[in-house]
Design a protein around this motif. Structure first.
Motif, short mmCIF file in Angstrom:
data_model
loop_
_atom_site.label_atom_id
_atom_site.label_comp_id
_atom_site.label_asym_id
_atom_site.label_seq_id
_atom_site.Cartn_x
_atom_site.Cartn_y
_atom_site.Cartn_z
N GLY A 129 0.81 -1.21 0.00
CA GLY A 129 0.00 0.00 0.00
C GLY A 129 0.83 1.25 0.00
O GLY A 129 2.00 1.25 -0.41
N GLY A 130 0.23 2.34 0.48
CA GLY A 130 0.88 3.64 0.52
C GLY A 130 1.82 3.77 1.70
O GLY A 130 2.06 2.81 2.45
N PRO A 131 2.38 4.96 1.90
CA PRO A 131 3.35 5.16 2.99
C PRO A 131 2.83 4.76 4.36
O PRO A 131 3.61 4.33 5.22
N GLU A 132 1.53 4.84 4.55
CA GLU A 132 0.97 4.56 5.87
C GLU A 132 1.13 3.10 6.30
O GLU A 132 0.96 2.78 7.48
N VAL A 133 1.49 2.19 5.39
CA VAL A 133 1.62 0.77 5.76
C VAL A 133 2.98 0.48 6.40
O VAL A 133 3.22 -0.64 6.86
N ASP A 167 12.55 1.14 -2.40
CA ASP A 167 11.86 0.93 -1.12
C ASP A 167 10.36 1.16 -1.29
O ASP A 167 9.53 0.41 -0.75
N ALA A 168 10.01 2.21 -2.02
CA ALA A 168 8.60 2.53 -2.24
C ALA A 168 7.93 1.48 -3.13
O ALA A 168 6.77 1.12 -2.93
N LEU A 169 8.66 1.00 -4.13
CA LEU A 169 8.11 -0.05 -4.98
C LEU A 169 7.86 -1.32 -4.18
O LEU A 169 6.83 -1.98 -4.34
N ALA A 222 4.82 -0.95 -2.08
CA ALA A 222 3.58 -1.01 -2.85
C ALA A 222 3.28 -2.42 -3.36
O ALA A 222 2.22 -2.63 -3.97
N GLY A 223 4.19 -3.35 -3.14
CA GLY A 223 3.99 -4.71 -3.60
C GLY A 223 4.46 -4.97 -5.02
O GLY A 223 4.12 -6.00 -5.61
N ALA A 224 5.28 -4.05 -5.57
CA ALA A 224 5.72 -4.16 -6.96
C ALA A 224 7.18 -4.57 -7.11
O ALA A 224 7.69 -4.59 -8.23
N TYR A 225 7.86 -4.89 -6.00
CA TYR A 225 9.29 -5.20 -6.11
C TYR A 225 9.65 -6.14 -4.96
O TYR A 225 9.98 -5.71 -3.86
N ASP A 226 9.60 -7.43 -5.23
CA ASP A 226 9.88 -8.41 -4.18
C ASP A 226 11.38 -8.45 -3.86
O ASP A 226 12.21 -8.32 -4.76
N LEU A 262 13.48 7.08 12.34
CA LEU A 262 13.08 5.77 11.85
C LEU A 262 11.57 5.57 11.96
O LEU A 262 10.93 5.06 11.02
N ALA A 263 11.00 5.97 13.07
CA ALA A 263 9.56 5.80 13.27
C ALA A 263 8.72 6.62 12.31
O ALA A 263 7.53 6.36 12.14
N ASP A 264 9.34 7.61 11.66
CA ASP A 264 8.63 8.47 10.72
C ASP A 264 8.93 8.10 9.27
O ASP A 264 8.85 8.95 8.36
N ALA A 265 9.23 6.84 9.03
CA ALA A 265 9.56 6.39 7.67
C ALA A 265 8.42 6.68 6.69
O ALA A 265 8.66 6.97 5.51
N ALA A 266 7.19 6.60 7.16
CA ALA A 266 6.05 6.89 6.28
C ALA A 266 6.12 8.32 5.76
O ALA A 266 5.82 8.59 4.58
N GLN A 267 6.52 9.26 6.62
CA GLN A 267 6.65 10.66 6.18
C GLN A 267 7.77 10.80 5.15
O GLN A 267 7.66 11.58 4.20
N ALA A 268 8.84 10.05 5.34
CA ALA A 268 9.95 10.08 4.38
C ALA A 268 9.49 9.59 3.01
O ALA A 268 9.83 10.18 1.97
N HIS A 269 8.71 8.51 2.99
CA HIS A 269 8.20 7.99 1.72
C HIS A 269 7.24 8.97 1.07
O HIS A 269 7.24 9.15 -0.16
N ALA A 270 6.41 9.61 1.87
CA ALA A 270 5.47 10.59 1.33
C ALA A 270 6.22 11.75 0.68
O ALA A 270 5.83 12.23 -0.40
#
Length: 322
Positions: free
Chosen positions: A10-14, A43-45, A48-52, A299-307
């Motif tokens: 999913g999105g950064p929130e996951v 990392d973002a791919l 999102a489930g697009a890069y195993d 580290l705990a704010d990784a979702a913000q980094a991805h956003a």
């Protein structure tokens, strides 16, 4: 140890903070106590489930870090507990500790902080292997870098310029174009207002193009190449499909190539590391090139980094403080 895992595609929130077991080094590996970890498009791919991840790699995201050696495998020579290193990782960088092949570690360049060093491995491995090992860029050649303000772009501009190429680049704002010029780009093209094909062909065409856009750029890149030119593809942010006029490949003797870094063998990555140690690390130590750093997140704010990365407003590398 604390780590950030992908709770579901999913999105950064996951991206979720979690507890994981400490990694143990295999015979040829080291375990690094991570100080900082770089944030990259793969990392973002993966999120999102697009890069195993490759077989045997950690399911945690994170392809580069800097820190100190915490443990060494039985077959490792030349590295000791406490050594400061930066490293290319098969995965697992979003964590307090990570295991990686010892041959993929490089010393922190003289005078550089761990924060700066964490922004080196993924981009420098990628740029050196694609632009110089695969693309064969030489001094005096015309080199077009798309996405010049990205981590890859800022690295490619600097290395191309310092090693004697004429560097052209594209970016989408005046602030980004100014940074590209400061890094060594001779011509910086606003892709929103200018046709990069016309600009580059006006200079004789590009001998080498480094592209991560794909999609409609693929035919336009072919049009922008000089005879005997090379196009190196490293990503497809605009899509993987395009209709191409392949006749130009034959009549103008063009080369289309590309690579991904993560799936390559440990030996292939070790060979890239050896070349970086010989040819690029002295440039870093001499401050002739260096990381362009955007923003730090906990580290705990990784979702913000991805956003932030996916918003496209950053200039240079985004990284996590571990």
């Amino acid at each position: 140890m604390k780590a950030v895992e992908i709770s579901r595609p999913g999105g950064p929130e996951v991206l979720t903070l979690c507890d994981r077991p400490m990694p143990e080094p295999a015979a040829d590996q080291v375990v690094i106590k991570v100080a900082y970890a770089g944030v990259n498009r793969p990392d973002a791919l993966q999120r999102a489930g697009a890069y195993d991840p490759p077989k045997g790699a950690s399911d945690l995201p994170g392809l580069e870090c800097a820190g100190t050696i915490h443990a060494v495998g039985t077959d490792v020579a030349g590295l000791s507990v406490g050594d400061a290193v930066c490293a290319l990782l098969p995965g697992g960088g979003y964590a307090e500790y990570v295991a990686t092949p010892a041959a993929h570690c490089l010393p922190v360049p003289d005078g550089m902080t761990l924060k700066q060093a964490a922004c080196l491995p993924e981009t420098y491995f990628t740029v050196w292997s694609n632009v110089f090992m695969r693309g064969g860029l030489k001094a005096g050649e015309r080199f077009l870098v798309h996405g010049g303000s990205s981590g890859i772009g800022t690295t490619a501009i600097q290395l191309g310029a310092v090693l004697g190429a004429r560097v052209f680049t594209t970016a989408g704002s005046q602030d980004k174009l100014a940074v590209c010029r400061d890094l060594g780009a001779e011509i910086a093209i606003d892709y929103k207002a200018e046709d990069f094909v016309e600009v580059v062909k006006g200079e004789g065409g590009a001998d080498l193009i480094l592209d991560m856009v794909g999609g409609s750029y693929m035919q336009r890149n072919i049009n922008a190449l000089a005879d005997d030119g090379r196009l190196v593809q490293i990503a497809f942010l605009q899509g993987i499909k395009a209709e191409l006029n392949m006749v130009q490949m034959m009549t103008r003797r063009l080369t289309l190539t590309g690579s991904t870094l993560r799936p390559q063998s440990d030996l292939a990555k070790a060979r890239i590391a050896d070349q970086l140690r010989a040819h690029v690390w002295p440039l870093l130590a001499a401050r002739r090139v260096g990381p362009v750093m955007d923003q730090e997140f906990a580290l705990a704010d990784a979702a913000q980094a991805h956003a932030r990365m996916e918003a496209g407003d950053h200039i240079g590398k985004i990284f996590l403080r571990v």
